[in-house]
Design a protein around this motif. Structure first.
Motif, PDB file in Angstrom:
ATOM      1  N   ASP A 262       0.997  -1.194   0.041  1.00 61.99           N
ATOM      2  CA  ASP A 262      -0.106   0.093  -0.021  1.00 61.99           C
ATOM      3  C   ASP A 262       1.055   1.223  -0.105  1.00 61.99           C
ATOM      4  OD1 ASP A 262       0.931   0.003   2.666  1.00 61.99           O
ATOM      5  OD2 ASP A 262      -0.966  -0.614   3.341  1.00 61.99           O
TER       6      ASP A 262
ATOM      7  N   ASP B  38       2.394   5.283  -1.285  1.00 57.04           N
ATOM      8  CA  ASP B  38       2.517   5.886  -2.442  1.00 57.04           C
ATOM      9  C   ASP B  38       3.070   5.021  -3.621  1.00 57.04           C
ATOM     10  OD1 ASP B  38       4.850   5.779  -1.115  1.00 57.04           O
ATOM     11  OD2 ASP B  38       5.490   7.950  -1.170  1.00 57.04           O
TER      12      ASP B  38
ATOM     13  N   GLU C 127       0.367   2.980  -5.093  1.00 49.19           N
ATOM     14  CA  GLU C 127      -0.708   3.881  -5.820  1.00 49.19           C
ATOM     15  C   GLU C 127      -0.171   4.161  -7.275  1.00 49.19           C
ATOM     16  OE1 GLU C 127      -1.447   7.421  -3.361  1.00 49.19           O
ATOM     17  OE2 GLU C 127      -2.726   6.049  -1.798  1.00 49.19           O
TER      18      GLU C 127
END
Length: 305
Positions: A229, A231, A234
């Protein structure tokens, strides 16, 4: 569908894991080279012939597209395109493979969709490449040259002031210059990140530490688990969305200033190193997503009819 073609020329460890994962779901993985498939466009034929299959399967799993001449590679990709046109689930499909095996197109799509990736130059002109290399290296910036088609860090070279030109390794770059600035992740502490994505979800991630600036596991990189999970995840998800792909491995690097960049998106990713540091059975996740896709397609076709 009890028998599933898995396109590969070298099943190896990954083939064994996929075979076990298919067997766990009551399916038999059959390893077939795309080199042995062909188009047969005569009346009464399905259009694509797959050795050992009298009828087209519901789906095929793409684990490898062998290299060759331009015409040979185009034919092998045409087999994937034709299968999809004929209603076969192709995982990953030919378009996804084309978009990601070609680093230039990957970089273009990432740039086009606003996904942070290093500035990139791709050209065929030796003069343009020479001028670019001189301009950047004389300004104190290092560059990296990579083969447009290639994997596992092979043929990758760092360029700096004084590097002779023409570039040694030209047998790898094959007359096309794919150039990016060198991203320094920490001199002497080189590392990057591999994020494995299936169906728009991160199923595993790792940090790769290299003994030199190339961090690929195939080049001796050491792997440690990374939380799936934050940055990095993403950014990897945004990259997968930009190239529109079923599953992939995304390579992300953070520079000394904390900025993240996507380096590559791999449509036929290896996961042996990642599997060593995560509990999730990656092969089983891939197989389950593959089976879900053609089960969903069958449901949709039944509903339409």
């Amino acid at each position: 569908m009890n028998r599933v073609p898995v396109f590969t020329d070298d099943p190896g460890w990954h083939g064994k894991r996929l075979k076990e994962a298919f067997a766990a779901r009551g399916r038999e993985a059959v390893f077939i080279s795309l080199k042995d498939c062909h188009l047969d466009l005569t009346p009464g034929k399905p259009g694509v012939q797959i050795p050992g299959f009298d009828h087209l399967p519901d789906g095929v799993f793409v684990r490898g597209v062998p290299g060759g001449t331009l015409q040979q590679v185009i034919l092998r990709l045409n087999v994937l395109h034709a299968l999809k046109e004929l209603g076969v689930v192709v995982y990953n499909d030919g378009r996804a493979v084309e978009r990601t095996v070609d680093k230039g197109m990957t970089s273009f799509l990432l740039h086009r969709h606003g996904v942070p990736t290093p500035p990139t130059w791709v050209c065929e002109s030796r003069e343009n490449a020479h001028n670019l290399i001189l301009r950047e290296t004389m300004a104190g910036r290092q560059l990296v040259i990579k083969p447009l088609f290639g994997s596992q860090g092979q043929g990758v070279r760092k360029l700096e002031a004084g590097t002779p030109f023409p570039v040694p390794m030209e047998d790898h770059v094959d007359g096309v210059y794919y150039l990016q600035p060198y991203i320094d992740s920490g001199e002497g502490a080189w590392h990057d990140h591999r994020v494995f994505i299936v169906n728009g979800k991160v199923i595993g991630a790792m940090i790769r530490y290299g003994s030199h600036w190339i961090n690929n596991v195939a080049q001796g990189g050491r792997c440690e688990p990374l939380r799936p999970d934050g940055d990095i995840a993403e950014l990897a998800l945004a990259a997968a969305k930009a190239v529109d792909i079923d599953y992939c491995g995304v390579d992300v690097i953070r520079d000394r200033d904390g900025r993240l960049f996507v380096l590559e998106v791999n449509s036929i990713p290896a996961w042996k190193g990642l599997q060593d540091v995560v509990e999730t059975d990656i092969a089983q996740v891939l197989v389950d997503d593959f089976l879900r896709r053609f089960a969903l397609r069958h449901t949709n076709l039944t509903a339409v009819s």
